[in-house]
Design an enzyme around this catalytic site. Structure first.
Site, PDB file in Angstrom:
ATOM      1  NE  ARG A 109      -3.894   0.557   1.835  1.00 31.65           N
ATOM      2  CZ  ARG A 109      -5.081   0.486   2.428  1.00 31.65           C
ATOM      3  NH1 ARG A 109      -5.288   1.116   3.567  1.00 31.65           N
ATOM      4  NH2 ARG A 109      -6.049  -0.222   1.898  1.00 31.65           N
ATOM      5  CG  HIS A 137      -8.307  -0.974  -1.937  1.00 28.98           C
ATOM      6  ND1 HIS A 137      -7.650  -2.184  -1.843  1.00 28.98           N
ATOM      7  CD2 HIS A 137      -8.638  -0.643  -0.660  1.00 28.98           C
ATOM      8  CE1 HIS A 137      -7.569  -2.542  -0.574  1.00 28.98           C
ATOM      9  NE2 HIS A 137      -8.167  -1.633   0.159  1.00 28.98           N
TER      10      HIS A 137
END
Length: 313
Positions: A109, A137
């Site tokens: 991330r 995402h």
């Protein structure tokens, strides 16, 4: 179809509908595994996965870590705040140093859009995008669509409203792409200041009237307002936002048809969604959390199989 067409999971836009279907089928099998008394399988035994989180995360990081451990992988957790990144080390140097310790897969991330793609072009490892800025995402979109399909069956022809801060949401973009690839119709709803100018180019409907969106849809996916990504004031007050774009039990009960309520988390209870709605029988929020582990197990397993990393079946 027995294997993915991609070597990394960088975004939904790189997947074909057949890839998504394969991930769903594999996740369904792993969901059975994680509901057994013995929840582990040796599928990734002797495989090392590094979780690199350059942004704060609770649910996604824990979900990936649990998925990796359920597959019997060795897990290395990396936090940017306590690493050499804070001393000026580059992303590539950081990852290459980790890979030199014989890491096979990287879950990352990062606050910058495109960071996962950039990394995939410069290091020799499988890369899984766990969120890159306000871009994508992918595993959240996969688990959201999987959760809808569990409740409603085939996604084709279903109507999904995504409500809230569309402008700053990586969840919104990935959901739009995933749902459309599976044949669903998508509408985004929110204040005009939180809707991207060119969102129509993605083939979605646009609404600024929450009630009309809820009357139209089969599923409402409620997004939180991402204050941490905002550099100016997009609406007068939280109170006004809640009055216009928040769902409470009275509004839900007043609809002609029962709809499904989703939320990717974390929930701002009393803002975009009330406690009564979040905990109601129309909510599948906890199902999303459970399915997140199964989807991430499926993604890791299928990517390792595609790369033909040696692992026990």
């Amino acid at each position: 179809m027995s294997e993915l067409t991609v070597n990394h999971l960088l975004g939904i836009k790189y997947l074909q509908s057949e890839d998504i279907e394969l991930i769903f089928q594999t996740a369904a099998q792993f969901k059975e595994v994680i509901n057994r008394p013995i929840k582990k399988v040796p599928s990734l035994r002797d495989i090392t996965v590094a979780n690199l989180f350059f942004e704060n995360s609770t649910r996604t990081r824990l979900s990936f870590e649990l998925a990796e451990k359920r597959l019997s992988a060795d897990v290395v957790n990396f936090s940017a705040a306590s690493s050499s990144v804070s001393k000026g080390e580059t992303l590539i140097d950081t990852v290459n140093n980790i890979l030199s310790m014989k890491v096979d897969m990287v879950v990352m991330r990062h606050p910058k859009p495109g960071a996962a793609y950039f990394l995939s072009q410069h290091v020799d490892s499988i890369i899984v995008n766990a969120g890159d800025g306000a871009h994508e995402h992918p595993t959240q979109a996969l688990l959201d669509s999987f959760s809808i399909r569990e409740r409603l069956g085939d996604l084709s022809g279903k109507k999904i409203a995504i409500v809230g801060d569309i402008l700053h949401s990586r969840v919104a973009l990935s959901n739009i792409l995933c749902l459309q690839k599976m044949g669903a119709e998508v509408e985004v709803c929110g204040p005009s200041t939180l809707i991207p100018k060119h969102i129509h180019s993605l083939g979605v409907r646009v609404s600024h009237d929450l009630r009309k969106s809820l009357e139209w849809c089969d599923v409402a996916n409620m997004l939180r307002v991402q204050h941490e990504r905002q550099d100016l004031k997009y609406f007068p007050s939280i109170r006004e936002y809640t009055q216009r774009y928040g769902i409470d039990k009275a509004l839900l009960d007043d609809l002609k048809e029962k709809i499904i309520i989703m939320h990717p988390g974390p929930i701002n209870r009393g803002v975009e969604i009330s406690t009564e709605v979040a905990d109601s029988d129309q909510s599948i929020i906890l199902n999303q959390v459970e399915n997140g582990v199964a989807i991430r197990m499926a993604v890791l397993y299928l990517l390792a199989a595609k790369k033909k990393i040696s692992f026990s079946a």
